[in-house]
Design a protein around this motif. Sequence first.
Motif, PDB file in Angstrom:
ATOM      1  N   PHE A   2      52.995  38.382  39.413  1.00 58.89           N
ATOM      2  CA  PHE A   2      51.947  39.398  39.310  1.00 58.89           C
ATOM      3  C   PHE A   2      51.082  39.384  40.568  1.00 58.89           C
ATOM      4  CE2 PHE A   2      47.618  40.658  38.212  1.00 58.89           C
ATOM      5  CZ  PHE A   2      47.848  41.896  37.637  1.00 58.89           C
ATOM      6  N   ARG A   3      50.657  40.562  40.987  1.00 60.29           N
ATOM      7  CA  ARG A   3      49.741  40.651  42.126  1.00 60.29           C
ATOM      8  C   ARG A   3      48.977  41.973  42.058  1.00 60.29           C
ATOM      9  NH1 ARG A   3      52.998  42.477  47.661  1.00 60.29           N
ATOM     10  NH2 ARG A   3      53.391  44.624  46.993  1.00 60.29           N
ATOM     11  N   PHE A   4      47.891  42.049  42.821  1.00 63.47           N
ATOM     12  CA  PHE A   4      47.188  43.309  43.052  1.00 63.47           C
ATOM     13  C   PHE A   4      47.555  43.784  44.455  1.00 63.47           C
ATOM     14  CE2 PHE A   4      44.313  41.543  39.777  1.00 63.47           C
ATOM     15  CZ  PHE A   4      44.284  42.630  38.905  1.00 63.47           C
ATOM     16  N   ALA A   5      48.062  45.009  44.553  1.00 67.49           N
ATOM     17  CA  ALA A   5      48.470  45.540  45.857  1.00 67.49           C
ATOM     18  C   ALA A   5      47.258  45.811  46.746  1.00 67.49           C
ATOM     19  CB  ALA A   5      49.292  46.809  45.684  1.00 67.49           C
ATOM     20  N   GLN A   6      46.129  46.192  46.133  1.00 71.35           N
ATOM     21  CA  GLN A   6      44.899  46.460  46.895  1.00 71.35           C
ATOM     22  C   GLN A   6      43.720  45.719  46.241  1.00 71.35           C
ATOM     23  OE1 GLN A   6      45.637  50.903  46.765  1.00 71.35           O
ATOM     24  NE2 GLN A   6      44.976  50.733  48.909  1.00 71.35           N
ATOM     25  N   PRO A   7      43.695  44.398  46.354  1.00 73.99           N
ATOM     26  CA  PRO A   7      42.676  43.600  45.661  1.00 73.99           C
ATOM     27  C   PRO A   7      41.256  43.839  46.150  1.00 73.99           C
ATOM     28  CG  PRO A   7      43.910  42.243  47.213  1.00 73.99           C
ATOM     29  CD  PRO A   7      44.606  43.568  47.145  1.00 73.99           C
ATOM     30  N   GLU A   8      41.100  44.496  47.304  1.00 74.58           N
ATOM     31  CA  GLU A   8      39.752  44.749  47.818  1.00 74.58           C
ATOM     32  C   GLU A   8      38.922  45.619  46.866  1.00 74.58           C
ATOM     33  OE1 GLU A   8      42.626  47.669  49.820  1.00 74.58           O
ATOM     34  OE2 GLU A   8      42.557  45.525  49.367  1.00 74.58           O
ATOM     35  N   TYR A   9      39.593  46.425  46.052  1.00 73.34           N
ATOM     36  CA  TYR A   9      38.863  47.263  45.097  1.00 73.34           C
ATOM     37  C   TYR A   9      38.186  46.437  44.005  1.00 73.34           C
ATOM     38  CZ  TYR A   9      40.638  51.664  47.001  1.00 73.34           C
ATOM     39  OH  TYR A   9      40.883  52.736  47.815  1.00 73.34           O
ATOM     40  N   LEU A  10      38.625  45.208  43.807  1.00 70.31           N
ATOM     41  CA  LEU A  10      38.029  44.363  42.769  1.00 70.31           C
ATOM     42  C   LEU A  10      36.576  44.024  43.089  1.00 70.31           C
ATOM     43  CD1 LEU A  10      41.000  41.929  42.042  1.00 70.31           C
ATOM     44  CD2 LEU A  10      40.283  43.910  40.708  1.00 70.31           C
ATOM     45  N   TYR A  11      36.188  44.161  44.352  1.00 71.66           N
ATOM     46  CA  TYR A  11      34.792  43.924  44.715  1.00 71.66           C
ATOM     47  C   TYR A  11      33.854  44.928  44.036  1.00 71.66           C
ATOM     48  CZ  TYR A  11      36.195  40.577  48.306  1.00 71.66           C
ATOM     49  OH  TYR A  11      36.698  39.481  48.952  1.00 71.66           O
ATOM     50  N   LEU A  12      34.399  46.058  43.580  1.00 71.96           N
ATOM     51  CA  LEU A  12      33.569  47.042  42.879  1.00 71.96           C
ATOM     52  C   LEU A  12      33.022  46.489  41.564  1.00 71.96           C
ATOM     53  CD1 LEU A  12      35.723  50.271  43.402  1.00 71.96           C
ATOM     54  CD2 LEU A  12      33.528  49.742  44.475  1.00 71.96           C
ATOM     55  N   LEU A  13      33.631  45.427  41.051  1.00 74.65           N
ATOM     56  CA  LEU A  13      33.154  44.826  39.803  1.00 74.65           C
ATOM     57  C   LEU A  13      31.755  44.231  39.960  1.00 74.65           C
ATOM     58  CD1 LEU A  13      36.429  43.081  38.582  1.00 74.65           C
ATOM     59  CD2 LEU A  13      35.416  45.202  37.712  1.00 74.65           C
ATOM     60  N   ILE A  14      31.335  44.026  41.211  1.00 77.20           N
ATOM     61  CA  ILE A  14      29.970  43.539  41.455  1.00 77.20           C
ATOM     62  C   ILE A  14      28.947  44.537  40.905  1.00 77.20           C
ATOM     63  CG2 ILE A  14      28.312  42.939  43.275  1.00 77.20           C
ATOM     64  CD1 ILE A  14      30.707  42.097  44.998  1.00 77.20           C
TER      65      ILE A  14
END
Length: 340
Positions: A2-14
């Motif tokens: 499993f992986r996230f192809a664009q994990p940078e979007y996870l910063y939006l969870l802030i």
Amino acid sequence: MFRFAQPEYLYLLIIVPILWGLFIYGRYRSRRNLAKYGNPSVLAPLMTDVSKYKPWIKFIIQQLAFIVIVFMLARPQFGSKLETVKKQGVEIMIALDVSNSMMAKDIAPNRLEKAKMMLSKLVDELDNDKIGLIVFAGDAYTQLPITSDFVSAKMFLNTINPNMVPTQGTAIGRAISTAMNSFTPNEGVDKAIIVITDAENHEDDAVQMAKAAAEKNIKVDVIGIGSLEGVPIPTGNSENNFIKDRDGNVVISKLNESLGQEIAKAGTGIYVRADNTNSALRALTSEVKKMKKADIESKVYSQYDEQFQGLAWIALLLLIVDVFIVDRKNSWLKKITFFS
């Protein structure tokens, strides 16, 4: 896999805790403004359509929808096809001293944490190489078999502590022997053992073992960590408690630089003393870059299946539910009385 192809979007969870703070503050302001017109308990019968819970329900649904959309944007994927690929790289085994003396604080924050930070930065410099990790004190144990999975390597680094090896001591020779047996059979790849220790070795003949490694074309580099003057070794949670010998005297741990230099010389590698600068890391990185790269086989996922579709349906369902929930009470449900 499993992986996230664009994990940078996870910063939006802030944003989530910020939105919660704003919502709670808005509810507080509403109650305070209402109190200006009179006692809330007196005004309540005049606002029969106002729901106490629906604003909370709507907000929670909106937050869940936002979180699902963020994960959707990060593009979750599962690996669907595993292939063996060849890349140009080298093989490196790290032998990290985790004896109690590595908790000495002559290097900030202490010897062990400094070593872990240095190794983490070294891993960041690697490209198509393979790395493995051995921890040692009175004995040596393979913590991470040689791999090209740098994410796992850094994860294992974070968990290392002196409690991992039950037998205290500093068996550098055993650590080198374990590292020698951990490499792949590939003869065309340059191989190196990096020993990070304060070199207070009392267990075995580390110099002889380094010679044996050199005879197999495995270079042994040594990073000496600690001060020549020495400092006490902390024990427990108190800053004023130190390890003592049988006579009750505080034990002073010093870097045995001469032994570290002997091991490196026997292993045809370099010796560098680590301090509070990055000089040791620079020297180590330079040595790794000098190593001869050859084809290394690695198992990698070549195809990934997108998994965002399920999240999109969940987000859509939550948003539809949110549309049909209004802030006021339902005119039909408020007629139902469960308790008289």
